[in-house]
Design an enzyme around this catalytic site. Structure first.
Site, PDB file in Angstrom:
ATOM      1  N   PRO A  24       0.904  -1.185  -0.066  1.00  0.00           N
ATOM      2  CA  PRO A  24      -0.050  -0.088   0.073  1.00  0.00           C
ATOM      3  C   PRO A  24       0.796   1.148   0.100  1.00  0.00           C
ATOM      4  CG  PRO A  24       0.007  -1.071   2.230  1.00  0.00           C
ATOM      5  CD  PRO A  24       0.693  -1.896   1.175  1.00  0.00           C
ATOM      6  N   HIS A  25       0.602   2.083  -0.908  1.00  0.00           N
ATOM      7  CA  HIS A  25       1.544   3.350  -1.034  1.00  0.00           C
ATOM      8  C   HIS A  25       0.608   4.680  -1.475  1.00  0.00           C
ATOM      9  CE1 HIS A  25       1.914   1.501  -4.974  1.00  0.00           C
ATOM     10  NE2 HIS A  25       2.206   2.765  -5.538  1.00  0.00           N
ATOM     11  N   CYS A  26       1.300   5.673  -1.300  1.00  0.00           N
ATOM     12  CA  CYS A  26       0.481   7.107  -1.782  1.00  0.00           C
ATOM     13  C   CYS A  26       1.727   8.206  -1.611  1.00  0.00           C
ATOM     14  CB  CYS A  26      -0.720   7.241  -1.208  1.00  0.00           C
ATOM     15  SG  CYS A  26      -0.593   7.693   0.480  1.00  0.00           S
TER      16      CYS A  26
END
Lengths: 543, 152
Positions: free
Chosen positions: B67-69
């Site tokens: 999960p990344h942003c």
């Protein structure tokens, strides 16, 4: 063998680099040399001229548009989504080997990369058998994805204008807003003035709608040189009143024309200035001429004919007239047919007879249906729409409520044969019902904001709701019916970047990889078996 | 590199993630980032993570979820690392992830600090990197190993 590659992903912090790593490892294991340009957030080191010139094949593993892909025009290309490189890099290396082996003798190719000037981005893509439909759709979706922000920003500003200033903000006899502002007579204490300002800004954004649609369809088809004829053709579609359907024509004609020009064999001296001067100049002239003469004139004539015909209909059964006007309002959202119906209604307001007021109400009611129906459809069956369409659907609620029919253009442009008939049917129902209920209206614009001014507002709302339900049901039925065919598109669109042309690359890659190892819609070159003829002309063009 | 800006510290490692769904696991790790002062607004950050996840699931073959942003709520490039014995579904085709890397990047792009994330992403493709993390016995060991790898 020497390979160059580009990796890119929407966020630019993870997949880009994982794909690069995977490709490097796989290439090394296969005994090749690879240089990867990571177009991510940590900055990218561009491939050098000599790396490009010496390469035997190129790999794009990207979910967003690869930057400056003209540089790869001379190379056999394998184009896939970024995840493909992470999970199956060795397979991609094999595909690159095959692409390089199948490419025609490319003795001439490196010349284009070393000639100093920008290599002529040759790359007419032979529309190869099975891929045509999905390609056309990918081109369309690229154009549509660029239009959506304009529709949302412009439409919402216009809606805000009506909310602040009521329908008075857009009366034809007003002095132009900028004159008011420049002369200092802009009344900062007046809500109407602020409403007019918001309306003015929104209208400016809207004026780009058709040019951007046409420009980016052309861009998707034939890269940067095609932007100019696309934009120009789209602007002329606005001038001549050809609307978004005219814009679609302009986009496809411009893209196709540039594709073809790129296949010409030109002297080497000319090759360098082809993409920046020759192609934009020639193609704009041709597209402009076509749009004015071949498309513009018949449209002007048709608009006049429709207007005369409508004027001759006075005395016809009111419900039938409402039905007709509803059909027209929803045919081309701002195009000639819509405009004929709308102008007919507004012209009646100057001599307000009870009939004229019912016509105005019917026309507005019908014009609200397309965006509302699309918004509802994206909520009811989101899976039938792409992510960008669903986002646009959220804005479409307010656009429809404000009688901004253009809110449905992205949907209609993306899938005209299912969407347009559906919303026309809904609009016809609404128009007929509004007439049957005897709703009256004396404002030419404003949607729900002018409901308090109406005669029989409940009848108006009922007409809008029923027509919206009809249109929604139809469009969902038609889209489900064609579902089997579009299943690929839906699967491909999972990777859509929200803001730009990613659908293009992803969709095409997903649906055509099997048949043609390497066909990126917007990529500058192809090296599949189906396109090998193109590839040879490509080499010729840059020689 | 000072401890303030290190990509990962021992506080950002959870070798015993709750056996739960993706949202819960991401929230658990994100809370560590908040506690460490790396994330200023938990809800904003989680919304940005979800938005990225909605585009395309971040699960990768081989039991990895990333999960990344990029988010305005992030102050410095940061990694939260978690291990889940039961596995958490991140949408990968071959099943749930047992290694979860929560990658947080500040909104401004092009910063040279971002290279540390690029280095991390590249390590994720290496088998021995994953093997080492799977066999790590305490959070400090895992954090040290990752920090050493990405600064190499």
């Amino acid at each position: 063998m020497k390979i160059v590659a580009v990796t890119a992903c929407p966020t630019g912090i993870a997949h880009t680099y994982m794909a690069a790593e995977a490709l490097e490892v796989a290439a090394e294991e296969a005994g090749h040399t690879i240089t990867v340009e990571t177009q991510g957030s940590a900055g990218s080191t561009p491939l050098t001229e000599s790396q490009l010139a010496e390469a035997d094949a190129a790999i794009f593993a990207a979910d967003v548009e690869v930057r400056d892909k003209e540089r790869f025009a001379h190379l056999p290309l394998v184009a896939v989504g970024v995840k493909k490189a992470i999970s199956g890099a060795p397979g991609l290396i094999t595909q690159a080997e095959e692409a390089a082996a199948n490419a025609p003798a490319r003795a001439a190719a490196p010349a284009s990369a070393t000639s100093g000037g920008p290599a002529a981005p040759a790359g007419a893509k032979a529309p190869a058998g099975p891929g045509v439909a999905s390609r056309v759709r990918a081109w369309l979706m690229t154009g549509v994805s660029f239009v959506i922000p304009f529709v949302a920003a412009g439409g919402l500003l216009i809606a805000l204008g009506f909310a602040l200033g009521g329908y008075q903000i857009n009366l034809p006899d007003d002095a132009p807003l900028y004159e008011e502002i420049l002369s200092g007579s802009f009344d900062a204490g007046s809500l109407t003035a602020w409403g007019a300002l918001a309306f003015g800004i929104g209208s400016a954004a809207f004026s780009f709608l058709v040019p951007v649609l046409a420009g980016y369809i052309a861009y998707a088809m034939a890269d940067r040189p095609a932007l100019v004829p696309g934009f120009v053709g789209g602007a002329i579609a606005v001038t001549t009143g050809a609307g978004f359907l005219g814009g679609l024509v302009a986009g496809f004609v411009a893209g196709g024309l540039v594709m073809w020009i790129k296949t010409w064999r030109v002297p080497r001296a000319l090759a360098g200035i082809m993409p920046v001067v020759v192609i934009p100049l020639l193609s704009s002239a041709v597209v402009g001429l076509l749009m004015y003469v071949v498309v513009g004139r018949p449209i002007a004539a048709a608009t006049e004919g429709l207007t005369n015909w409508l004027n001759g209909l006075s005395g016809t059964n009111a419900v039938l007239l409402g039905l007709l006007l509803g059909l027209m309002m929803c045919f081309d959202m701002g195009g000639p047919v819509n405009k004929a119906a709308y102008t007919f209604a507004v012209a009646g307001l100057t001599t307000p007879s009870p009939t004229a007021l019912t016509i105005m109400a019917a026309v507005m009611a019908a014009g609200m249906v397309p965006p509302l129906a699309m918004a509802l459809a994206t909520v009811v069956r989101g899976s039938l729409f792409t992510e960008v369409e669903r986002e646009n659907g959220r804005a479409a609620w307010l656009l429809g409520a404000s009688f901004i029919s253009e809110g449905a253009i992205p949907f209609a442009a993306a899938d005209p044969f299912r969407v347009i008939p559906s919303i026309m049917a809904g609009g016809a129902v609404t128009g007929a019902l509004s007439m049957a209920f005897g709703t009256t209206l004396r404002a030419p614009h404003g949607g729900l904001f002018v409901v308090p001014l109406m005669g029989n507002p409940l009848g108006f709302l009922a007409a809008v709701v029923i027509g919206t339900l009809v249109a929604t049901a139809l469009v969902l039925a038609l889209k489900s019916f064609g579902r089997r065919r579009s299943a690929d598109d839906v699967a491909g669109s999972v990777g859509d970047a929200p803001t730009e042309a990613a659908p293009t690359a992803t969709t095409t890659a997903a649906s055509t990889t099997a048949a043609t190892t390497a066909a990126s819609t917007t990529a500058s070159t192809t090296a599949s078996t189906t396109a090998s003829t193109t590839a040879s002309t490509t080499a010729g063009a840059t020689a | 590199m000072t401890t303030d800006t290190a990509l990962i510290t021992v506080d950002l490692v959870d070798l015993d993630l709750p056996a739960a769904d993706r949202a819960t696991v991401v929230r658990a790790l994100a809370q560590r980032l908040v506690a460490a002062g790396r994330v200023t607004d938990l809800d904003q950050f989680l919304a940005d993570i979800e938005a990225r996840e909605a585009q395309m699931p971040t699960g990768l073959e081989g039991g990895i979820g990333i999960p990344h942003c990029r988010s305005a709520a992030v102050t410095a490039p940061t990694l939260g690392f978690g291990r889940s014995a039961a596995g958490v579904d991140f949408g990968a085709e071959d099943g749930p992830a047992d290694l979860v890397f929560l990658i947080a990047a500040p909104a401004g792009g092009g910063d040279e600090h971002m290279t540390v994330l690029a280095a991390l992403a590249r390590r994720l493709m290496r088998k021995n990197f994953k093997d080492t993390l799977r066999s790590a016995t305490d959070p400090a060991e895992a954090a040290d190993f990752i920090a050493k790898e990405v600064s190499a």
